[in-house]
Design a protein around this motif. Structure first.
Motif, PDB file in Angstrom:
ATOM      1  N   VAL A   1       0.855  -1.180   0.000  1.00 17.50           N
ATOM      2  CA  VAL A   1       0.000   0.000   0.000  1.00 17.50           C
ATOM      3  C   VAL A   1       0.892   1.232   0.000  1.00 17.50           C
ATOM      4  O   VAL A   1       1.799   1.352   0.827  1.00 17.50           O
ATOM      5  N   GLN A   2       0.617   2.123  -0.926  1.00 15.28           N
ATOM      6  CA  GLN A   2       1.364   3.391  -0.964  1.00 15.28           C
ATOM      7  C   GLN A   2       0.383   4.562  -1.103  1.00 15.28           C
ATOM      8  O   GLN A   2      -0.565   4.493  -1.868  1.00 15.28           O
ATOM      9  N   LEU A   3       0.665   5.586  -0.318  1.00 13.78           N
ATOM     10  CA  LEU A   3      -0.117   6.812  -0.376  1.00 13.78           C
ATOM     11  C   LEU A   3       0.853   7.968  -0.584  1.00 13.78           C
ATOM     12  O   LEU A   3       1.815   8.109   0.169  1.00 13.78           O
ATOM     13  N   GLN A   4       0.588   8.789  -1.581  1.00  7.27           N
ATOM     14  CA  GLN A   4       1.453   9.942  -1.864  1.00  7.27           C
ATOM     15  C   GLN A   4       0.615  11.212  -1.778  1.00  7.27           C
ATOM     16  O   GLN A   4      -0.281  11.417  -2.593  1.00  7.27           O
ATOM     17  N   ALA A   5       0.939  12.014  -0.787  1.00  4.17           N
ATOM     18  CA  ALA A   5       0.216  13.272  -0.585  1.00  4.17           C
ATOM     19  C   ALA A   5       1.043  14.431  -1.113  1.00  4.17           C
ATOM     20  O   ALA A   5       2.265  14.446  -0.979  1.00  4.17           O
ATOM     21  N   TYR A   6       0.359  15.389  -1.700  1.00  2.03           N
ATOM     22  CA  TYR A   6       1.052  16.575  -2.203  1.00  2.03           C
ATOM     23  C   TYR A   6       0.064  17.730  -2.284  1.00  2.03           C
ATOM     24  O   TYR A   6      -1.143  17.535  -2.118  1.00  2.03           O
ATOM     25  N   GLY A   7       0.601  18.916  -2.523  1.00  4.20           N
ATOM     26  CA  GLY A   7      -0.259  20.078  -2.681  1.00  4.20           C
ATOM     27  C   GLY A   7      -0.161  21.096  -1.570  1.00  4.20           C
ATOM     28  O   GLY A   7      -0.803  22.143  -1.615  1.00  4.20           O
ATOM     29  N   GLY A   8       0.636  20.808  -0.537  1.00  2.75           N
ATOM     30  CA  GLY A   8       0.782  21.771   0.537  1.00  2.75           C
ATOM     31  C   GLY A   8       1.564  22.991   0.087  1.00  2.75           C
ATOM     32  O   GLY A   8       2.049  23.069  -1.037  1.00  2.75           O
ATOM     33  N   GLY A   9       1.692  23.949   0.987  1.00  3.43           N
ATOM     34  CA  GLY A   9       2.429  25.160   0.676  1.00  3.43           C
ATOM     35  C   GLY A   9       2.249  26.192   1.756  1.00  3.43           C
ATOM     36  O   GLY A   9       1.722  25.899   2.834  1.00  3.43           O
ATOM     37  N   SER A  10       2.694  27.407   1.458  1.00  2.00           N
ATOM     38  CA  SER A  10       2.581  28.524   2.386  1.00  2.00           C
ATOM     39  C   SER A  10       1.606  29.550   1.837  1.00  2.00           C
ATOM     40  O   SER A  10       1.733  29.955   0.671  1.00  2.00           O
ATOM     41  N   VAL A  11       0.654  29.935   2.666  1.00  3.04           N
ATOM     42  CA  VAL A  11      -0.354  30.894   2.242  1.00  3.04           C
ATOM     43  C   VAL A  11      -0.612  31.900   3.361  1.00  3.04           C
ATOM     44  O   VAL A  11      -0.259  31.646   4.523  1.00  3.04           O
ATOM     45  N   GLN A  12      -1.231  32.993   3.014  1.00  4.48           N
ATOM     46  CA  GLN A  12      -1.682  33.962   4.004  1.00  4.48           C
ATOM     47  C   GLN A  12      -3.014  33.511   4.585  1.00  4.48           C
ATOM     48  O   GLN A  12      -3.769  32.747   3.958  1.00  4.48           O
ATOM     49  N   ILE A  26      -4.282  -0.924  -3.166  1.00  2.64           N
ATOM     50  CA  ILE A  26      -5.544  -1.286  -2.516  1.00  2.64           C
ATOM     51  C   ILE A  26      -6.681  -1.166  -3.525  1.00  2.64           C
ATOM     52  O   ILE A  26      -6.538  -0.483  -4.543  1.00  2.64           O
ATOM     53  N   ASN A  27      -7.793  -1.820  -3.204  1.00  4.71           N
ATOM     54  CA  ASN A  27      -9.008  -1.635  -3.984  1.00  4.71           C
ATOM     55  C   ASN A  27      -9.618  -0.320  -3.514  1.00  4.71           C
ATOM     56  O   ASN A  27     -10.461  -0.280  -2.622  1.00  4.71           O
ATOM     57  N   PHE A  28      -9.179   0.768  -4.115  1.00  7.66           N
ATOM     58  CA  PHE A  28      -9.408   2.122  -3.615  1.00  7.66           C
ATOM     59  C   PHE A  28     -10.874   2.395  -3.312  1.00  7.66           C
ATOM     60  O   PHE A  28     -11.215   2.959  -2.274  1.00  7.66           O
ATOM     61  N   ASN A  72     -12.594   7.836  -7.483  1.00 10.41           N
ATOM     62  CA  ASN A  72     -12.238   6.418  -7.469  1.00 10.41           C
ATOM     63  C   ASN A  72     -11.553   5.986  -8.757  1.00 10.41           C
ATOM     64  O   ASN A  72     -10.736   5.054  -8.740  1.00 10.41           O
ATOM     65  N   VAL A  73     -11.863   6.634  -9.861  1.00  9.32           N
ATOM     66  CA  VAL A  73     -11.211   6.285 -11.128  1.00  9.32           C
ATOM     67  C   VAL A  73      -9.728   6.662 -11.076  1.00  9.32           C
ATOM     68  O   VAL A  73      -8.864   5.883 -11.491  1.00  9.32           O
ATOM     69  N   ARG A  74      -9.442   7.828 -10.549  1.00 12.02           N
ATOM     70  CA  ARG A  74      -8.047   8.290 -10.426  1.00 12.02           C
ATOM     71  C   ARG A  74      -7.390   7.795  -9.152  1.00 12.02           C
ATOM     72  O   ARG A  74      -6.217   8.096  -8.910  1.00 12.02           O
ATOM     73  N   ARG A  75      -8.135   7.043  -8.322  1.00 11.33           N
ATOM     74  CA  ARG A  75      -7.578   6.499  -7.078  1.00 11.33           C
ATOM     75  C   ARG A  75      -6.994   7.633  -6.227  1.00 11.33           C
ATOM     76  O   ARG A  75      -5.895   7.507  -5.658  1.00 11.33           O
ATOM     77  N   TYR A  93      -1.580  14.509   6.465  1.00  8.00           N
ATOM     78  CA  TYR A  93      -1.358  13.132   6.018  1.00  8.00           C
ATOM     79  C   TYR A  93      -2.668  12.539   5.504  1.00  8.00           C
ATOM     80  O   TYR A  93      -3.723  12.747   6.114  1.00  8.00           O
ATOM     81  N   CYS A  94      -2.581  11.758   4.443  1.00  9.25           N
ATOM     82  CA  CYS A  94      -3.722  10.940   4.057  1.00  9.25           C
ATOM     83  C   CYS A  94      -3.510   9.546   4.633  1.00  9.25           C
ATOM     84  O   CYS A  94      -2.375   9.130   4.878  1.00  9.25           O
ATOM     85  N   SER A  95      -4.614   8.851   4.862  1.00  6.84           N
ATOM     86  CA  SER A  95      -4.530   7.577   5.547  1.00  6.84           C
ATOM     87  C   SER A  95      -5.647   6.642   5.113  1.00  6.84           C
ATOM     88  O   SER A  95      -6.749   7.082   4.763  1.00  6.84           O
ATOM     89  N   VAL A  96      -5.345   5.361   5.179  1.00  5.46           N
ATOM     90  CA  VAL A  96      -6.337   4.328   4.958  1.00  5.46           C
ATOM     91  C   VAL A  96      -6.066   3.182   5.927  1.00  5.46           C
ATOM     92  O   VAL A  96      -4.910   2.888   6.229  1.00  5.46           O
ATOM     93  N   ASN A  97      -7.120   2.586   6.420  1.00  5.48           N
ATOM     94  CA  ASN A  97      -6.989   1.388   7.230  1.00  5.48           C
ATOM     95  C   ASN A  97      -7.249   0.188   6.327  1.00  5.48           C
ATOM     96  O   ASN A  97      -8.345   0.040   5.782  1.00  5.48           O
ATOM     97  N   TYR A  98      -6.248  -0.624   6.152  1.00  4.63           N
ATOM     98  CA  TYR A  98      -6.323  -1.745   5.208  1.00  4.63           C
ATOM     99  C   TYR A  98      -5.940  -3.012   5.946  1.00  4.63           C
ATOM    100  O   TYR A  98      -4.840  -3.113   6.491  1.00  4.63           O
ATOM    101  N   LYS A  99      -6.859  -3.934   6.007  1.00  9.03           N
ATOM    102  CA  LYS A  99      -6.647  -5.224   6.684  1.00  9.03           C
ATOM    103  C   LYS A  99      -6.156  -5.005   8.116  1.00  9.03           C
ATOM    104  O   LYS A  99      -5.215  -5.673   8.585  1.00  9.03           O
ATOM    105  N   GLY A 100      -6.777  -4.048   8.786  1.00 13.11           N
ATOM    106  CA  GLY A 100      -6.510  -3.850  10.198  1.00 13.11           C
ATOM    107  C   GLY A 100      -5.290  -3.013  10.518  1.00 13.11           C
ATOM    108  O   GLY A 100      -4.938  -2.836  11.687  1.00 13.11           O
ATOM    109  N   ARG A 101      -4.630  -2.499   9.498  1.00 10.91           N
ATOM    110  CA  ARG A 101      -3.431  -1.699   9.722  1.00 10.91           C
ATOM    111  C   ARG A 101      -3.625  -0.323   9.089  1.00 10.91           C
ATOM    112  O   ARG A 101      -4.152  -0.211   7.985  1.00 10.91           O
ATOM    113  N   ASP A 102      -3.162   0.709   9.810  1.00 13.59           N
ATOM    114  CA  ASP A 102      -3.224   2.069   9.279  1.00 13.59           C
ATOM    115  C   ASP A 102      -2.011   2.347   8.394  1.00 13.59           C
ATOM    116  O   ASP A 102      -0.869   2.109   8.796  1.00 13.59           O
ATOM    117  N   TYR A 103      -2.282   2.842   7.205  1.00 13.83           N
ATOM    118  CA  TYR A 103      -1.221   3.252   6.287  1.00 13.83           C
ATOM    119  C   TYR A 103      -1.285   4.767   6.127  1.00 13.83           C
ATOM    120  O   TYR A 103      -2.375   5.360   6.082  1.00 13.83           O
TER     121      TYR A 103
END
Length: 114
Positions: A1-12, A26-28, A72-75, A93-103
Motif C-alpha cells: 500500500v502506498q499513499l502519496q500526498a502533495y499540494g501543501g504550501g505557504s499561504v496567508q 488497494i481496492n481504492f 475512485n477512477v483516479r484512485r 497526512y492521508c490515511s487508509v486502514n487496510y486489513k486492520g493496519r493504518d497506512y
C-alpha cells in the motif's frame, strides 16, 4: 500500500489550498479514507474522512472551511482547504486502514501566515 500526498504550501490567512493523495496497492473504491494533521509538539488528529459511499465526517475546527472528496477512477483523495487560519498550520497526512493496519502518506506541509 502506498499513499502519496502533495499540494501543501505557504499561504496567508484567508487563503486556500488543495491537497491531493494518490493511492496504490488497494481496492481504492471500497475503503474509507481520511486526512489527518499534526502540528509541532501535538498529536496527529483527524481532519476529515470519507467512506466508500461518500459519507463525510469533519473535525469541528474545520467544518465549513474544508471539503474532502475522492475520485475512485483516479484512485485519489482530495482536501480543499479554504479560509485558512494560522492554527491550520501542520503536516497533513492521508490515511487508509487496510486489513486492520493504518497506512500513511509521507505528509505535506501547510503553513498559514497571519
Amino acid at each position: 500500500v502506498q499513499l502519496q500526498a502533495y499540494g501543501g504550501g505557504s499561504v496567508q490567512a484567508g487563503g486556500s489550498l488543495r491537497l491531493s493523495c494518490k493511492a496504490s496497492g488497494i481496492n481504492f473504491s471500497i475503503h474509507t479514507l481520511g486526512w489527518y494533521r499534526q502540528a509541532p509538539g501535538e498529536q496527529r488528529d483527524l481532519v476529515a474522512q470519507m467512506t466508500s459511499s461518500g459519507i463525510t465526517n469533519y473535525a469541528d475546527s474545520v467544518n465549513g472551511r474544508f471539503a474532502i472528496s475522492r475520485d475512485n477512477v483516479r484512485r485519489s483523495l482530495y482536501l480543499q482547504l479554504s479560509d485558512l487560519k494560522p492554527e491550520d498550520t501542520a503536516v497533513y497526512y492521508c490515511s487508509v486502514n487496510y486489513k486492520g493496519r493504518d497506512y500513511w502518506g509521507q505528509g505535506t506541509q501547510v503553513t498559514v501566515a497571519s
